[in-house]
Scaffold this active site. Sequence first.
Site, PDB file in Angstrom:
ATOM      1  N   ARG A 157       0.856  -1.181   0.000  1.00 43.89           N
ATOM      2  CA  ARG A 157       0.000   0.000   0.000  1.00 43.89           C
ATOM      3  C   ARG A 157       0.897   1.236   0.000  1.00 43.89           C
ATOM      4  NH1 ARG A 157      -2.334  -3.451   4.031  1.00 43.89           N
ATOM      5  NH2 ARG A 157      -4.472  -4.103   3.509  1.00 43.89           N
ATOM      6  N   LYS A 181      -2.428  -2.010   7.850  1.00 42.04           N
ATOM      7  CA  LYS A 181      -3.600  -1.453   8.516  1.00 42.04           C
ATOM      8  C   LYS A 181      -3.757  -2.043   9.903  1.00 42.04           C
ATOM      9  CE  LYS A 181      -6.405  -0.229   4.486  1.00 42.04           C
ATOM     10  NZ  LYS A 181      -7.699  -0.418   3.799  1.00 42.04           N
ATOM     11  N   HIS A 250      -1.704   2.736  -6.127  1.00 49.94           N
ATOM     12  CA  HIS A 250      -2.692   1.669  -5.945  1.00 49.94           C
ATOM     13  C   HIS A 250      -2.818   0.810  -7.200  1.00 49.94           C
ATOM     14  CE1 HIS A 250      -5.893  -0.417  -3.958  1.00 49.94           C
ATOM     15  NE2 HIS A 250      -6.739  -0.169  -4.942  1.00 49.94           N
ATOM     16  N   ARG A 253      -0.085  -1.723  -7.073  1.00 50.85           N
ATOM     17  CA  ARG A 253      -0.425  -2.773  -6.095  1.00 50.85           C
ATOM     18  C   ARG A 253      -1.472  -3.715  -6.700  1.00 50.85           C
ATOM     19  NH1 ARG A 253      -1.333  -4.289  -0.559  1.00 50.85           N
ATOM     20  NH2 ARG A 253      -3.537  -4.381   0.019  1.00 50.85           N
ATOM     21  N   HIS A 276      -4.364  -8.634   3.558  1.00 54.96           N
ATOM     22  CA  HIS A 276      -5.810  -8.574   3.752  1.00 54.96           C
ATOM     23  C   HIS A 276      -6.219  -9.475   4.907  1.00 54.96           C
ATOM     24  CE1 HIS A 276      -6.688  -7.254  -0.666  1.00 54.96           C
ATOM     25  NE2 HIS A 276      -6.408  -6.237   0.126  1.00 54.96           N
ATOM     26  N   TYR A 285     -10.798  -7.621  -4.783  1.00 57.49           N
ATOM     27  CA  TYR A 285      -9.677  -6.773  -5.209  1.00 57.49           C
ATOM     28  C   TYR A 285      -9.049  -7.263  -6.493  1.00 57.49           C
ATOM     29  CZ  TYR A 285      -5.590  -3.807  -4.207  1.00 57.49           C
ATOM     30  OH  TYR A 285      -4.615  -2.852  -4.243  1.00 57.49           O
TER      31      TYR A 285
END
Length: 310
Positions: A157, A181, A250, A253, A276, A285
């Site tokens: 990311r 995250k 992005h 990615r 994820h 995705y």
Amino acid sequence: MHETSASVLPETLLQPLNRFDDYMRNEKGLSAHTRQNYRQQLVHMAEYLAERGLKSWQQVDASWVRQLAAQGMREGMKASSVGTRLSSLRSFFDFLILRGELPANPAKGVSAPKKKRPLPKNLDVDEVAQLLEVNEDDPLAVRDRAMMELMYGAGLRLAEMVSLNLADLSFDQGELRVVGKGDKERKVPFTGLAAEWIRRWIPFRAQWVLADEPALFISKRGCRISHRNVQKRMAEWGIKQSVSSHISPHKLRHSFATHILESSHDLRAVQELLGHENISTTQIYTHLDFQHLANVYDQAHPRAKKKRES
């Protein structure tokens, strides 16, 4: 006169709608077009409720409101249109509260479905190769290629790449320490061209870096590069390299995930590489369609394989 095809509605449902229409025209001064939109939505919802035995608006609670929203989605309405439907219902219930006909608004706590954000189109392998044909010795060019190689080579990311420190790299192990995250840490492999261009960047970094700055990627001012600067530089390289589509971190990615998945068909591994938490996120995705999953299942699962004819 109230134009409506809802003559079959019970008066207990229809009359409040007529009074609301008068209120919108006489007290709120809304246009005929706006009033018509509100009325069409409300009549449609009233017909749905009447078909299920409801005879008054006082019987409508939050669960009924959620059913009305879900019905809109089943009818193929866009999320924005369902939001408009709920907005008209909230306004109508506010009117009933104002008139003392309802104690509370059952639509207040019901949210409209979120609009689906379209995922960016990934680059094909040739486009990635075209983008990464940066062979300049300028320090900024070397830094930018190292960033793009790493973004595509490790599927990071933007925030993860910007937050990387020099100490997070292990060339011996061929891996990065990445904080994703929710401050969740994971190890990500990086080898090949990504490692090669980071090695080329490090001597230039040493010329610019401020004392005690740990960041791997820095600006000419010697401090950690900003998100906006990365986005700007990648977009500029896309133009300079004559890539037809807009380049963003992005998109690199996303291209990483798509290309790995196309080659390996290993959804779980791609999930781990991307960081994820849920595999359903990875499935969306990477545009992995259900038919492909079904085919993989049929071919791989021992209980799914068809018995050979004897």
